[in-house]
Design an enzyme around this catalytic site. Structure first.
Site, mmCIF file in Angstrom:
data_model
loop_
_atom_site.group_PDB
_atom_site.id
_atom_site.type_symbol
_atom_site.label_atom_id
_atom_site.label_comp_id
_atom_site.label_asym_id
_atom_site.label_seq_id
_atom_site.Cartn_x
_atom_site.Cartn_y
_atom_site.Cartn_z
ATOM 1 N N ALA A 118 0.806 -1.220 0.000
ATOM 2 C CA ALA A 118 0.000 0.000 0.000
ATOM 3 C C ALA A 118 0.838 1.269 0.000
ATOM 4 O O ALA A 118 0.283 2.370 -0.008
ATOM 5 C CB ALA A 118 -0.943 0.007 1.208
ATOM 6 N N ASP A 119 2.164 1.139 0.007
ATOM 7 C CA ASP A 119 3.019 2.321 0.070
ATOM 8 C C ASP A 119 4.210 2.175 -0.889
ATOM 9 O O ASP A 119 5.373 2.197 -0.468
ATOM 10 C CB ASP A 119 3.516 2.514 1.510
ATOM 11 C CG ASP A 119 4.062 3.908 1.750
ATOM 12 O OD1 ASP A 119 3.728 4.820 0.971
ATOM 13 O OD2 ASP A 119 4.833 4.091 2.715
ATOM 14 N N PRO A 120 3.943 2.058 -2.214
ATOM 15 C CA PRO A 120 5.023 1.762 -3.169
ATOM 16 C C PRO A 120 5.748 3.012 -3.672
ATOM 17 O O PRO A 120 5.900 3.211 -4.871
ATOM 18 C CB PRO A 120 4.273 1.060 -4.306
ATOM 19 C CG PRO A 120 2.931 1.715 -4.298
ATOM 20 C CD PRO A 120 2.622 2.056 -2.867
ATOM 21 N N HIS A 121 6.217 3.865 -2.746
ATOM 22 C CA HIS A 121 6.941 5.065 -3.170
ATOM 23 C C HIS A 121 8.391 4.701 -3.507
ATOM 24 O O HIS A 121 8.855 3.587 -3.196
ATOM 25 C CB HIS A 121 6.859 6.158 -2.096
ATOM 26 C CG HIS A 121 7.451 5.774 -0.779
ATOM 27 N ND1 HIS A 121 8.814 5.763 -0.555
ATOM 28 C CD2 HIS A 121 6.879 5.398 0.385
ATOM 29 C CE1 HIS A 121 9.058 5.418 0.685
ATOM 30 N NE2 HIS A 121 7.900 5.174 1.287
ATOM 31 N N ASN A 124 10.755 2.652 -1.265
ATOM 32 C CA ASN A 124 10.442 1.258 -0.943
ATOM 33 C C ASN A 124 10.649 0.301 -2.113
ATOM 34 O O ASN A 124 10.306 -0.872 -2.021
ATOM 35 C CB ASN A 124 8.994 1.142 -0.451
ATOM 36 C CG ASN A 124 8.809 1.725 0.930
ATOM 37 O OD1 ASN A 124 9.762 1.846 1.686
ATOM 38 N ND2 ASN A 124 7.587 2.101 1.265
#
Length: 386
Positions: A118-121, A124
């Site tokens: 949910a946090d594929p910045h 990461n």
């Protein structure tokens, strides 16, 4: 924060079509889980197992003997940060291919696994020297049930067939549309989306521009934003930013369509022949059921007519659109007058050597000009729908 969410939920305008309390609860649940390193370790194990057959995705292993609720020990997997474009090019890696790999990895998480990052910045995601994607940080993960995935696939199947009725039914099943007595305007809005978005080249579209168009089309319609999709849409927008950084011509929609078609033909869904057979069978059952139930329905309708239980309701959707267009045109006229007045004022201030004040007035004129252009786009969309 819950108080603010409750305020928005109860607001007559902002609460419409939004589950603010549900979104708050979802964010709260995931944030509490994110600070539990045992949970993050389990997430990493699950994520790695899901991609065990994909040699182009790497996930660090958890060293459980050195892990506790406050300490997480992972395998050391070094790589090039996915936003370090110079290093990627120096290593001979294809940035365009990496952008497509990131999109495919996410679609696989969403449609195949139902368990997604949910946090594929860019912090990461890294790239190994061999060109594999490396994912880090599994504290914030989203999950979609198999039942919801099936409905999502049904939506995609309807989109590929440009079947507005099928899309509406699947969206109702997912909770993205509130069923009303008259679904005609909603169905026409969805069909308009399918006819326009699917016929345009995907490279001319983006998630942001489509979102603006959907907002205008869905105005005053019973569309909702389920809390389940809060982190799905967040990940979508983040990944599109990552992809655009790698490849300025990248478009998530362009990657999603062939991936969905492949899933429908030889992925988790039955093969094409079986799908066609099942579709014919389903429609045949519907036709036979309708035919068998027709006499009873006619009898019920006649009885309700005699009892006065049937009321005729007419919704003037076209009139609503005309009124909205007139309101927008009037607002556009006001904008044009204000922009002209501000431009004239800025000119007079420049002549009077009041440069600072003139620049401020010019800034206001530019801001109104941007709003005016957006309003013209809105009027153009209303004209195309009428």
């Amino acid at each position: 924060m819950r108080g603010i969410a409750r305020y928005f939920q109860n607001h007559p305008r902002w609460g419409k079509g939004r589950d603010w309390i549900g979104i708050y609860d979802e964010c709260c649940r995931i944030l509490w889980l994110e600070i539990d390193y045992l949970n993050e370790g389990r997430n990493a194990d699950t994520f790695r197992r899901n991609f065990r057959n994909c040699d182009w995705v790497k996930v660090p292993r958890v060293s459980w003997q050195y892990t506790s609720p406050r300490v997480l020990t992972l395998e050391y997997l070094p790589g090039i940060k996915i936003s370090n474009y110079e290093a990627l090019e120096a290593s001979g890696l294809d940035r365009k291919e990496l952008a497509q790999m990131g999109a495919k990895a996410y679609l696989q998480q969403l449609l195949n696994h139902g368990f997604f990052h949910a946090d594929p910045h860019p912090g990461n995601i890294a790239v190994s020297p061999g060109g594999e994607l490396i994912f880090y940080d599994f504290g914030m993960m989203g999950q979609i049930t198999s039942n919801l995935r099936e409905k999502l696939m049904e939506t995609l199947f309807g989109i590929t067939q440009k079947d507005g009725d099928r899309v509406v039914k699947s969206l109702i099943a997912m909770g993205a549309i509130a069923p009303t007595g008259d679904m005609g305007p909603v169905r026409r809005s969805v069909q308009y989306m399918l006819d326009n978005f699917m016929d345009q080249p995907f490279e001319n579209q983006s998630i942001a521009s489509i979102s603006d168009d959907l907002y205008e089309i869905a105005y005053d319609q019973p569309f909702r934003f389920p809390a389940t999709f809060t982190f799905v849409m967040r990940a979508f927008s983040t990944l599109e930013g990552v992809g655009k950084g790698l490849d300025p011509e990248f478009n998530f929609m362009e990657v999603a369509q062939p991936f969905a078609m492949q899933l429908m033909s030889n992925g988790n869904l039955p093969n094409t022949a079986n799908s066609i057979f099942n579709e014919f069978s389903r429609q045949a059952v519907q036709v036979s059921s309708s035919a068998l139930g027709l006499p009873g329905r006619i009898e019920d309708t006649l009885e309700k007519l005699e009892q006065g239980d049937i009321r005729m309701r007419v919704r003037l959707a076209e009139t609503d659109r005309v009124l909205r267009r007139m309101s927008n045109v009037q607002m556009g006229t006001n904008y044009a007058v204000l922009i002209a007045a501000l431009t004239l004022s800025a000119t007079l201030l420049l002549i009077s050597d009041k440069v600072g004040l003139a620049l401020f007035v010019i800034f206001l004129a530019v801001a109104l000009g941007i709003a005016f252009l957006r309003l013209l786009r809105r009027i153009d969309r209303l004209d195309r729908m009428m």
